[in-house]
Write an enzyme that holds these catalytic residues in place. Structure first.
Site, PDB file in Angstrom:
ATOM      1  N   CYS A   1       0.820  -1.224   0.000  1.00 34.95           N
ATOM      2  CA  CYS A   1       0.000   0.000   0.000  1.00 34.95           C
ATOM      3  C   CYS A   1       0.850   1.270   0.000  1.00 34.95           C
ATOM      4  O   CYS A   1       0.365   2.358  -0.284  1.00 34.95           O
ATOM      5  CB  CYS A   1      -0.919   0.021   1.212  1.00 34.95           C
TER       6      CYS A   1
ATOM      7  N   HIS B   1      -3.235   7.185   2.186  1.00 35.10           N
ATOM      8  CA  HIS B   1      -3.630   5.864   1.687  1.00 35.10           C
ATOM      9  C   HIS B   1      -4.997   5.522   2.280  1.00 35.10           C
ATOM     10  O   HIS B   1      -5.269   5.759   3.452  1.00 35.10           O
ATOM     11  CB  HIS B   1      -2.594   4.813   2.096  1.00 35.10           C
TER      12      HIS B   1
ATOM     13  N   ASN C   1     -10.066  -0.310  -0.328  1.00 37.01           N
ATOM     14  CA  ASN C   1      -8.613  -0.162  -0.219  1.00 37.01           C
ATOM     15  C   ASN C   1      -7.994  -0.695  -1.513  1.00 37.01           C
ATOM     16  O   ASN C   1      -7.976  -1.896  -1.744  1.00 37.01           O
ATOM     17  CB  ASN C   1      -8.130  -0.950   1.007  1.00 37.01           C
TER      18      ASN C   1
HETATM   19  N1  ACO Z   1     -18.437  -8.533   9.005  1.00 33.54           N
HETATM   20  C1  ACO Z   1     -18.879  -8.767  10.247  1.00 33.54           C
HETATM   21  N2  ACO Z   1     -18.071  -9.014  11.288  1.00 33.54           N
HETATM   22  C2  ACO Z   1     -16.742  -9.017  11.044  1.00 33.54           C
HETATM   23  C3  ACO Z   1     -16.211  -8.797   9.758  1.00 33.54           C
HETATM   24  C4  ACO Z   1     -17.120  -8.552   8.719  1.00 33.54           C
HETATM   25  N3  ACO Z   1     -16.706  -8.332   7.460  1.00 33.54           N
HETATM   26  N4  ACO Z   1     -14.875  -8.873   9.836  1.00 33.54           N
HETATM   27  C5  ACO Z   1     -14.558  -9.124  11.122  1.00 33.54           C
HETATM   28  N5  ACO Z   1     -15.697  -9.226  11.853  1.00 33.54           N
HETATM   29  C6  ACO Z   1     -15.814  -9.494  13.271  1.00 33.54           C
HETATM   30  C7  ACO Z   1     -14.603 -10.167  13.842  1.00 33.54           C
HETATM   31  O1  ACO Z   1     -14.658 -11.572  13.612  1.00 33.54           O
HETATM   32  C8  ACO Z   1     -14.715  -9.824  15.308  1.00 33.54           C
HETATM   33  O2  ACO Z   1     -15.659 -10.683  15.897  1.00 33.54           O
HETATM   34  P1  ACO Z   1     -15.402 -11.265  17.386  1.00 33.54           P
HETATM   35  O3  ACO Z   1     -15.348 -10.047  18.265  1.00 33.54           O
HETATM   36  O4  ACO Z   1     -16.586 -12.136  17.595  1.00 33.54           O
HETATM   37  O5  ACO Z   1     -14.087 -11.965  17.300  1.00 33.54           O
HETATM   38  C9  ACO Z   1     -15.323  -8.413  15.287  1.00 33.54           C
HETATM   39  O6  ACO Z   1     -15.909  -8.259  13.982  1.00 33.54           O
HETATM   40  C10 ACO Z   1     -14.334  -7.307  15.512  1.00 33.54           C
HETATM   41  O7  ACO Z   1     -13.151  -7.569  14.763  1.00 33.54           O
HETATM   42  P2  ACO Z   1     -11.953  -6.566  14.729  1.00 33.54           P
HETATM   43  O8  ACO Z   1     -10.861  -7.146  13.886  1.00 33.54           O
HETATM   44  O9  ACO Z   1     -11.599  -6.167  16.134  1.00 33.54           O
HETATM   45  O10 ACO Z   1     -12.629  -5.315  14.004  1.00 33.54           O
HETATM   46  P3  ACO Z   1     -12.007  -3.908  13.729  1.00 33.54           P
HETATM   47  O11 ACO Z   1     -12.902  -2.886  14.283  1.00 33.54           O
HETATM   48  O12 ACO Z   1     -10.547  -3.825  14.054  1.00 33.54           O
HETATM   49  O13 ACO Z   1     -12.142  -3.806  12.135  1.00 33.54           O
HETATM   50  C11 ACO Z   1     -10.729  -3.985  10.203  1.00 33.54           C
HETATM   51  C12 ACO Z   1     -11.459  -4.739  11.323  1.00 33.54           C
HETATM   52  C13 ACO Z   1     -11.765  -3.303   9.357  1.00 33.54           C
HETATM   53  C14 ACO Z   1      -9.939  -4.974   9.365  1.00 33.54           C
HETATM   54  C15 ACO Z   1      -9.798  -2.915  10.816  1.00 33.54           C
HETATM   55  O14 ACO Z   1      -9.032  -3.490  11.842  1.00 33.54           O
HETATM   56  C16 ACO Z   1      -8.858  -2.298   9.796  1.00 33.54           C
HETATM   57  O15 ACO Z   1      -9.261  -1.608   8.891  1.00 33.54           O
HETATM   58  N6  ACO Z   1      -7.551  -2.489   9.981  1.00 33.54           N
HETATM   59  C17 ACO Z   1      -6.543  -1.841   9.158  1.00 33.54           C
HETATM   60  C18 ACO Z   1      -6.424  -2.399   7.784  1.00 33.54           C
HETATM   61  C19 ACO Z   1      -5.312  -1.678   7.053  1.00 33.54           C
HETATM   62  O16 ACO Z   1      -4.901  -0.601   7.404  1.00 33.54           O
HETATM   63  N7  ACO Z   1      -4.762  -2.247   6.048  1.00 33.54           N
HETATM   64  C20 ACO Z   1      -3.724  -1.509   5.338  1.00 33.54           C
HETATM   65  C21 ACO Z   1      -2.751  -2.326   4.805  1.00 33.54           C
HETATM   66  S1  ACO Z   1      -3.338  -3.438   3.587  1.00 33.54           S
HETATM   67  C22 ACO Z   1      -2.002  -3.682   2.541  1.00 33.54           C
HETATM   68  O17 ACO Z   1      -0.921  -3.288   2.795  1.00 33.54           O
HETATM   69  C23 ACO Z   1      -2.261  -4.428   1.252  1.00 33.54           C
END
Ligand code: ACO
Length: 324
Positions: free
Chosen positions: A112, A251, A281
């Site tokens: 990214c 990004h 993304n």
């Molecule tokens: N739909 C419903 N529930 C979901 C989903 C979904 N699509 N995905 C995860 N959940 C659930 C999880 O299983 C978890 O359930 P649990 O509590 O029963 O275990 C709950 O939602 C919370 O999960 P978290 O991972 O804590 O959710 P978070 O609020 O952190 O959001 C996300 C997840 C969107 C991935 C976030 O952490 C994020 O955006 N992280 C950064 C990503 C990023 O910056 N990437 C950049 C680099 S990518 C690259 O370099 C190619």
């Protein structure tokens, strides 16, 4: 001598994948995706449409905007983690498609953060005498997405953005860039299989190793911290205050990351360019896609101070300041 952006371009595939459609593929909901990520829909490349196709379309548009022809190019850089194949570089295919016979060409792999790395290389090449460098961020993230993994499949989209970089004697253009990496945290975001460590095999496919794995929560916290630090570094080295920034083009990973970075920096959201709501993304393509949109809709204007910041697998991160 400085280097400046002479023209911009972009391309996104026609096919739209909405949150409602994802609801039918994995256990998720439109509300969850919008509230946790800010994403409403993303674009998906046609089956068999390679990265070089997206990259070439964006590159051609950037060349036209710069009023240059392909034969003017000295170098083509394609930032991507989803190139057509391990060999040759996707940039060489783009060189051929454009007919840029004079240009050297190679890919830049910093996920990214790839566009920011490639822009830095272009800036250095121009400062040593090059007249025109085409920098493209292009991704077909849909081919490294595990469409059964709700943790990742709701996040990514396909697209390409491009800029042409050339010399200027005026005090405009790329003022400073700061890049960083930490390979100790490589496991936080990775596509483990398909390379030399776990070469392609039936076993690799069965275990879904050629697909993206991400520790989302960890990524989130590190992204906010590192992007803030990199921006502060660039502001310090250029002696520019956050109040003097006209536009922030980060990004596009998650709206909550962008809100948190903005809040820590004291940068209001109305100065932040957002495309993740419509494109998801798009990895290395997200910043040049956002730059091109902002140029075309008049949001970027001459004289503006434009801040860019990125974060991605590697881990890699950085920031840069451009005087338009
Ligand atoms: N739909 C419903 N529930 C979901 C989903 C979904 N699509 N995905 C995860 N959940 C659930 C999880 O299983 C978890 O359930 P649990 O509590 O029963 O275990 C709950 O939602 C919370 O999960 P978290 O991972 O804590 O959710 P978070 O609020 O952190 O959001 C996300 C997840 C969107 C991935 C976030 O952490 C994020 O955006 N992280 C950064 C990503 C990023 O910056 N990437 C950049 C680099 S990518 C690259 O370099 C190619």
């Amino acid at each position: 001598m400085n280097s400046q952006i002479l023209g911009t371009g972009s391309y996104v595939p026609d096919q739209v994948l909405t949150n409602a459609e994802l609801e039918r593929m994995v256990e998720t909901s439109d509300v969850w995706i919008r509230e946790r990520t800010g994403i409403r829909e993303r674009r998906i490349a046609k089956s068999g449409q390679p990265c070089s196709d997206l990259a070439t379309r964006a590159g051609r548009q950037a060349l036209a905007a710069a009023k240059l022809s392909a034969s003017d190019l000295d170098l083509i850089l394609v930032a991507t983690c989803t190139g057509d194949s391990p060999l040759p570089a996707t940039a060489c295919l783009v060189q051929h498609h454009l007919g840029a016979t004079r240009a050297a060409a190679c890919d830049v792999g910093a996920a990214c953060c790839g566009f920011l790395y490639a822009l830095t290389i272009a800036d250095a090449y121009v400062r040593t005498g090059a007249r025109a460098v085409l920098v493209i961020g292009a991704e077909v993230m849909s081919v490294i997405t595990d469409w059964t993994d709700r943790n990742t499949c709701v996040l990514f989209g396909d697209g390409a953005g491009a800029v042409v970089v050339g010399p200027t004697n005026d005090d405009v253009g790329i003022q400073a860039v700061r890049l960083h990496a930490n390979g100790q945290l490589a496991h936080v975001i990775e596509v483990p299989g398909g390379g030399s460590r776990y070469p392609a095999s039936e076993h690799i496919i069965q275990n879904k190793l050629p697909y993206i794995k991400m520790r989302g929560n960890e990524t989130f916290k590190i992204a906010v911290k590192t992007m803030e630090e990199a921006v502060r570094e660039v502001l310090a080295v250029t002696n520019v205050s956050i109040e003097q920034i006209d536009l922030f083009i980060p990004h596009q990973a998650n709206i909550r990351i962008l809100q948190a970075v903005g809040q820590r920096l004291g940068l209001p959201m109305n100065k932040t360019v957002i495309n993740l709501d419509r494109l998801g993304n798009t990895s290395a393509a997200s910043i040049p896609l956002a730059i091109d949109e902002a140029v075309r809709n008049g949001r970027i204007r001459k004289g503006m101070r434009v801040l860019i910041a990125a974060f991605g697998a590697g881990l890699t991160w950085g920031a840069g300041l451009i005087r338009w």
